[in-house]
Design a protein around this motif. Sequence first.
Motif, PDB file in Angstrom:
ATOM      1  N   LEU A 161       0.846  -1.183   0.000  1.00 51.86           N
ATOM      2  CA  LEU A 161       0.000   0.000   0.000  1.00 51.86           C
ATOM      3  C   LEU A 161       0.885   1.238   0.000  1.00 51.86           C
ATOM      4  CD1 LEU A 161      -1.484   0.796   3.516  1.00 51.86           C
ATOM      5  CD2 LEU A 161       0.215  -0.981   3.184  1.00 51.86           C
ATOM      6  N   THR A 162       0.430   2.262  -0.705  1.00 49.37           N
ATOM      7  CA  THR A 162       1.091   3.562  -0.704  1.00 49.37           C
ATOM      8  C   THR A 162       0.035   4.649  -0.565  1.00 49.37           C
ATOM      9  OG1 THR A 162       1.014   3.725  -3.125  1.00 49.37           O
ATOM     10  CG2 THR A 162       3.028   2.811  -2.151  1.00 49.37           C
ATOM     11  N   VAL A 163       0.394   5.716   0.138  1.00 52.64           N
ATOM     12  CA  VAL A 163      -0.456   6.888   0.293  1.00 52.64           C
ATOM     13  C   VAL A 163       0.339   8.090  -0.191  1.00 52.64           C
ATOM     14  CG1 VAL A 163      -1.748   8.333   1.898  1.00 52.64           C
ATOM     15  CG2 VAL A 163      -1.657   5.866   2.264  1.00 52.64           C
ATOM     16  N   ASN A 164      -0.073   8.659  -1.302  1.00 48.36           N
ATOM     17  CA  ASN A 164       0.640   9.782  -1.910  1.00 48.36           C
ATOM     18  C   ASN A 164       2.112   9.431  -2.156  1.00 48.36           C
ATOM     19  OD1 ASN A 164       0.696  12.338  -3.019  1.00 48.36           O
ATOM     20  ND2 ASN A 164       1.104  13.372  -1.091  1.00 48.36           N
ATOM     21  N   GLY A 165       2.326   8.185  -2.589  1.00 49.37           N
ATOM     22  CA  GLY A 165       3.675   7.719  -2.903  1.00 49.37           C
ATOM     23  C   GLY A 165       4.486   7.256  -1.721  1.00 49.37           C
ATOM     24  N   ILE A 166       3.924   7.299  -0.514  1.00 51.19           N
ATOM     25  CA  ILE A 166       4.643   6.925   0.709  1.00 51.19           C
ATOM     26  C   ILE A 166       4.100   5.600   1.242  1.00 51.19           C
ATOM     27  CG2 ILE A 166       5.108   7.603   3.104  1.00 51.19           C
ATOM     28  CD1 ILE A 166       4.761  10.531   2.180  1.00 51.19           C
ATOM     29  N   ILE A 167       5.009   4.720   1.675  1.00 49.67           N
ATOM     30  CA  ILE A 167       4.590   3.491   2.356  1.00 49.67           C
ATOM     31  C   ILE A 167       4.391   3.833   3.833  1.00 49.67           C
ATOM     32  CG2 ILE A 167       5.208   1.115   2.945  1.00 49.67           C
ATOM     33  CD1 ILE A 167       6.975   1.073   0.439  1.00 49.67           C
ATOM     34  N   PRO A 168       3.157   3.829   4.323  1.00 51.88           N
ATOM     35  CA  PRO A 168       2.857   4.401   5.652  1.00 51.88           C
ATOM     36  C   PRO A 168       3.660   3.825   6.803  1.00 51.88           C
ATOM     37  CG  PRO A 168       0.835   4.013   4.429  1.00 51.88           C
ATOM     38  CD  PRO A 168       1.932   3.374   3.642  1.00 51.88           C
ATOM     39  N   TYR A 169       3.755   2.490   6.905  1.00 50.15           N
ATOM     40  CA  TYR A 169       4.396   1.898   8.077  1.00 50.15           C
ATOM     41  C   TYR A 169       5.921   1.961   8.008  1.00 50.15           C
ATOM     42  CZ  TYR A 169       4.853  -2.173   4.966  1.00 50.15           C
ATOM     43  OH  TYR A 169       5.141  -3.005   3.906  1.00 50.15           O
TER      44      TYR A 169
END
Length: 323
Positions: free
Chosen positions: A79-87
């Motif tokens: 998963l990515t959020v705005n290109g960032i992997i959250p964890y």
Amino acid sequence: MIDVKELYKEFKVFQRPDGVWASVKSIFHREYSIIKAVNGVSFHIDNGEIVGYVGMNGAGKSTTIKMLSGILVPSSGSLTVNGIIPYKNRVANAKNIGVVFGQRSQLYWDLPVIDSFMLHKRLYDIPNDVYAENVKHFTDILQLGNFIHQPVRQLSLGQKMRANIAISLIHNPPVVFLDEPTIGLDIVAKAAIRDFILEINKQRGTTFILTTHDMNDIEHVCQRLILIDKGEIRYDGSLNNFKQSYGEKYILTCQIKEFKAVPQSELFYIEEKTDEKKILLFGDKSKISVSDAVNYVMKAYEVVDISIQESNIESILRQIFTQ
């Protein structure tokens, strides 16, 4: 904005045995069960979408949001959020998202609301002009002016929720997760929050993911619906298509002058309410249209009054989950 592929989250739960001797044995040998809270979820959300993420209690909604927020680490998947992997990049992800959990508060209990805003300004290093503009804008839209200088402990539930939504957006995040943002609120407070979401989305193109049990929230603000059940996606598409696909049923409630025998049909079902001099016609648009059903009733009975109740999102979801 958000890309989720084959996302899994499993929890290991200790099985507590009954009885004293069994409890003693469990100290040395424990038995666990595996619960799949999220089971192979995949979806893609574009910038500027407002998406309703709905399901029953325990369906996996909050678990998904917590993984997108970086609070939980997935068991597998990506998963990515705005290109960032959250964890993996929690600090960078936190600067890019706003989060509102209905039962959690980002406000400081003994401080005035404006002081909580100021603390977030320092935490997120928000420029002075951006901070001043956002505080003024949010105060006007969410009507915070009457209580922004009061301690949080003196505020009503609706006031605290409006302030929580404002503080989650004060650093201009491109994506916001709203988990039960209108829980326990009155009609006026709910309307204010819905209008605020729509206005911020229109003005700034902010992406919103909304999880809620209040289907009026979904119908008022969302263009797209993702339905999750037992950790799996059951539907992902537009709200209108969902209504058309699953909302074919309707009810005609007819006040009549007198009952009389009429031929039954396989196209619908009629229920008589003799004590109220009413008939209820349960129809399905795939078999008979509403207009044809109305014509049938008008010809068969002497009708005094008639009303039509078509399926809404809440009734459709209730039928799906019941079945």
